[in-house]
Design a protein around this motif. Structure first.
Motif, PDB file in Angstrom:
ATOM      1  N   ILE A 186       0.851  -1.183   0.000  1.00 22.58           N
ATOM      2  CA  ILE A 186       0.000   0.000   0.000  1.00 22.58           C
ATOM      3  C   ILE A 186       0.889   1.236   0.000  1.00 22.58           C
ATOM      4  O   ILE A 186       1.639   1.477   0.948  1.00 22.58           O
ATOM      5  N   GLY A 187       0.823   2.000  -1.068  1.00 25.45           N
ATOM      6  CA  GLY A 187       1.556   3.262  -1.132  1.00 25.45           C
ATOM      7  C   GLY A 187       0.590   4.383  -0.798  1.00 25.45           C
ATOM      8  O   GLY A 187      -0.456   4.515  -1.432  1.00 25.45           O
ATOM      9  N   LEU A 188       0.924   5.170   0.230  1.00 30.09           N
ATOM     10  CA  LEU A 188       0.016   6.245   0.617  1.00 30.09           C
ATOM     11  C   LEU A 188       0.318   7.517  -0.170  1.00 30.09           C
ATOM     12  O   LEU A 188       1.464   7.838  -0.461  1.00 30.09           O
ATOM     13  N   GLY A 189      -0.767   8.232  -0.483  1.00 31.86           N
ATOM     14  CA  GLY A 189      -0.666   9.484  -1.223  1.00 31.86           C
ATOM     15  C   GLY A 189      -2.054  10.040  -1.467  1.00 31.86           C
ATOM     16  O   GLY A 189      -3.047   9.501  -0.973  1.00 31.86           O
ATOM     17  N   ASN A 190      -2.104  11.127  -2.199  1.00 30.21           N
ATOM     18  CA  ASN A 190      -3.369  11.751  -2.588  1.00 30.21           C
ATOM     19  C   ASN A 190      -3.470  11.760  -4.100  1.00 30.21           C
ATOM     20  O   ASN A 190      -2.467  11.986  -4.788  1.00 30.21           O
ATOM     21  N   ILE A 191      -4.690  11.531  -4.617  1.00 34.87           N
ATOM     22  CA  ILE A 191      -4.873  11.553  -6.067  1.00 34.87           C
ATOM     23  C   ILE A 191      -4.995  12.991  -6.550  1.00 34.87           C
ATOM     24  O   ILE A 191      -5.378  13.883  -5.800  1.00 34.87           O
ATOM     25  N   GLY A 192      -4.647  13.199  -7.806  1.00 31.10           N
ATOM     26  CA  GLY A 192      -4.765  14.524  -8.417  1.00 31.10           C
ATOM     27  C   GLY A 192      -3.406  15.096  -8.776  1.00 31.10           C
ATOM     28  O   GLY A 192      -2.421  14.898  -8.055  1.00 31.10           O
ATOM     29  N   ALA A 193      -3.370  15.805  -9.902  1.00 28.97           N
ATOM     30  CA  ALA A 193      -2.110  16.338 -10.433  1.00 28.97           C
ATOM     31  C   ALA A 193      -1.406  17.260  -9.449  1.00 28.97           C
ATOM     32  O   ALA A 193      -0.176  17.300  -9.386  1.00 28.97           O
ATOM     33  N   GLU A 194      -2.188  17.986  -8.635  1.00 22.85           N
ATOM     34  CA  GLU A 194      -1.559  18.954  -7.709  1.00 22.85           C
ATOM     35  C   GLU A 194      -0.730  18.261  -6.623  1.00 22.85           C
ATOM     36  O   GLU A 194       0.107  18.890  -5.988  1.00 22.85           O
ATOM     37  N   ASN A 203      -6.711  10.667   4.300  1.00 22.26           N
ATOM     38  CA  ASN A 203      -7.390  10.499   5.589  1.00 22.26           C
ATOM     39  C   ASN A 203      -8.353   9.319   5.629  1.00 22.26           C
ATOM     40  O   ASN A 203      -8.831   8.962   6.694  1.00 22.26           O
ATOM     41  N   LEU A 204      -8.650   8.722   4.467  1.00 19.72           N
ATOM     42  CA  LEU A 204      -9.557   7.568   4.403  1.00 19.72           C
ATOM     43  C   LEU A 204      -8.855   6.328   3.839  1.00 19.72           C
ATOM     44  O   LEU A 204      -9.517   5.383   3.397  1.00 19.72           O
ATOM     45  N   SER A 205      -7.531   6.317   3.897  1.00 16.35           N
ATOM     46  CA  SER A 205      -6.749   5.215   3.311  1.00 16.35           C
ATOM     47  C   SER A 205      -7.147   3.856   3.865  1.00 16.35           C
ATOM     48  O   SER A 205      -7.117   2.840   3.154  1.00 16.35           O
ATOM     49  N   GLY A 206      -7.522   3.808   5.135  1.00 21.52           N
ATOM     50  CA  GLY A 206      -7.845   2.539   5.786  1.00 21.52           C
ATOM     51  C   GLY A 206      -8.980   1.792   5.109  1.00 21.52           C
ATOM     52  O   GLY A 206      -9.002   0.556   5.082  1.00 21.52           O
ATOM     53  N   LYS A 207      -9.927   2.536   4.553  1.00 19.24           N
ATOM     54  CA  LYS A 207     -11.068   1.940   3.860  1.00 19.24           C
ATOM     55  C   LYS A 207     -10.587   1.076   2.681  1.00 19.24           C
ATOM     56  O   LYS A 207     -11.027  -0.063   2.508  1.00 19.24           O
ATOM     57  N   ALA A 208      -9.649   1.623   1.899  1.00 18.91           N
ATOM     58  CA  ALA A 208      -9.099   0.896   0.746  1.00 18.91           C
ATOM     59  C   ALA A 208      -8.252  -0.284   1.204  1.00 18.91           C
ATOM     60  O   ALA A 208      -8.329  -1.377   0.634  1.00 18.91           O
ATOM     61  N   GLY A 214       1.096  10.534  14.295  1.00 22.47           N
ATOM     62  CA  GLY A 214       0.388  11.719  13.812  1.00 22.47           C
ATOM     63  C   GLY A 214       0.085  11.715  12.319  1.00 22.47           C
ATOM     64  O   GLY A 214      -0.419  12.704  11.787  1.00 22.47           O
ATOM     65  N   HIS A 215       0.394  10.624  11.624  1.00 25.27           N
ATOM     66  CA  HIS A 215       0.153  10.548  10.180  1.00 25.27           C
ATOM     67  C   HIS A 215      -1.290  10.105   9.938  1.00 25.27           C
ATOM     68  O   HIS A 215      -1.685   9.017  10.354  1.00 25.27           O
ATOM     69  N   ASN A 216      -2.069  10.941   9.255  1.00 22.44           N
ATOM     70  CA  ASN A 216      -3.499  10.666   9.075  1.00 22.44           C
ATOM     71  C   ASN A 216      -3.780   9.404   8.266  1.00 22.44           C
ATOM     72  O   ASN A 216      -4.764   8.708   8.515  1.00 22.44           O
ATOM     73  N   GLY A 217      -2.934   9.098   7.296  1.00 26.50           N
ATOM     74  CA  GLY A 217      -3.122   7.875   6.516  1.00 26.50           C
ATOM     75  C   GLY A 217      -2.960   6.643   7.388  1.00 26.50           C
ATOM     76  O   GLY A 217      -3.773   5.720   7.345  1.00 26.50           O
ATOM     77  N   LEU A 218      -1.896   6.625   8.209  1.00 27.36           N
ATOM     78  CA  LEU A 218      -1.677   5.488   9.115  1.00 27.36           C
ATOM     79  C   LEU A 218      -2.774   5.406  10.169  1.00 27.36           C
ATOM     80  O   LEU A 218      -3.226   4.316  10.527  1.00 27.36           O
TER      81      LEU A 218
END
Length: 192
Positions: A7-15, A67-72, A111-115
């Motif tokens: 599982i690689g954490l990140g956010n989708i979108g070009a920005e 912030n919702l990585s756990g769902k996936a 403190g990491h929201n993904g974790l």
């Protein structure tokens, strides 16, 4: 055949592309590229399947936002029937200097929201994590800007070197297990 969920954490979108917070995506993109495999859009994530030396790697880049990585993670663990000991979460870490990576079998979200989201969905922090040091070179109160900021041109060559080492680490981990892999990689200091 041994199966792993990466599982690689990140956010989708070009920005968010090539930002410090998206290093999990970048590591999996490099891993998939090395094995000539592409990601496809699927439920809650972009997914790629890699077969290498008798192992199957299900590579997951959650499309849920950090912030919702756990769902996936929970969905793909259940779907692929992969035990918690065979997952590996790749994540950026402010507490580690840029020259370091750290593999751990368990540990807090720091403190990491993904974790934090993954821990909430799995009910434990007892799962393997690959922490990619991004350093903490930012003025007080500018943490979010730093984490969501793009790598500097000075940092980039070292980042590329570390990403390639993370790909090697994943392959090593799948062959010799977490303890030996920690011994090999956790003491390394990366430099150009």
């Amino acid at each position: 055949m041994n199966k792993f969920l990466l599982i690689g954490l990140g956010n989708i979108g070009a920005e968010y592309e090539l930002t410090r917070h998206n290093i999990g995506f970048d590591v999996l993109d490099t891993f998939a590229g090395k094995h000539s495999v592409s990601f496809r859009s699927d439920r809650l994530a972009d997914v790629a399947e890699i077969r290498w030396k008798g192992k199957i790697f299900i590579c997951v880049k959650p499309t849920t936002y950090m912030n919702l990585s756990g769902k996936a993670v929970k969905y793909w663990m259940d779907k692929e029937k992969i035990g918690i000991e065979n997952i590996l979460v790749i994540v950026d870490d402010l507490a580690l200097p840029l020259e370091k990576i750290r593999l751990r079998g368990s540990g807090s979200d720091a403190g990491h929201n993904g974790l934090k989201s993954i821990q909430e969905h799995l009910g434990t922090d007892n799962f393997p994590k690959l922490r990619f040091g991004i350093g903490n070179n930012f003025p007080k109160g500018r943490q979010v800007d730093f984490v969501l900021g793009k790598w500097t041109s000075d940092e980039w060559p070292l980042v590329v070197k570390k990403v390639n080492s993370c790909v090697e680490l994943i392959e090593t981990y799948s062959q010799v297990g977490i303890d030996q892999t920690m011994n090999l990689y956790n003491k390394l200091t990366f430099s150009l």
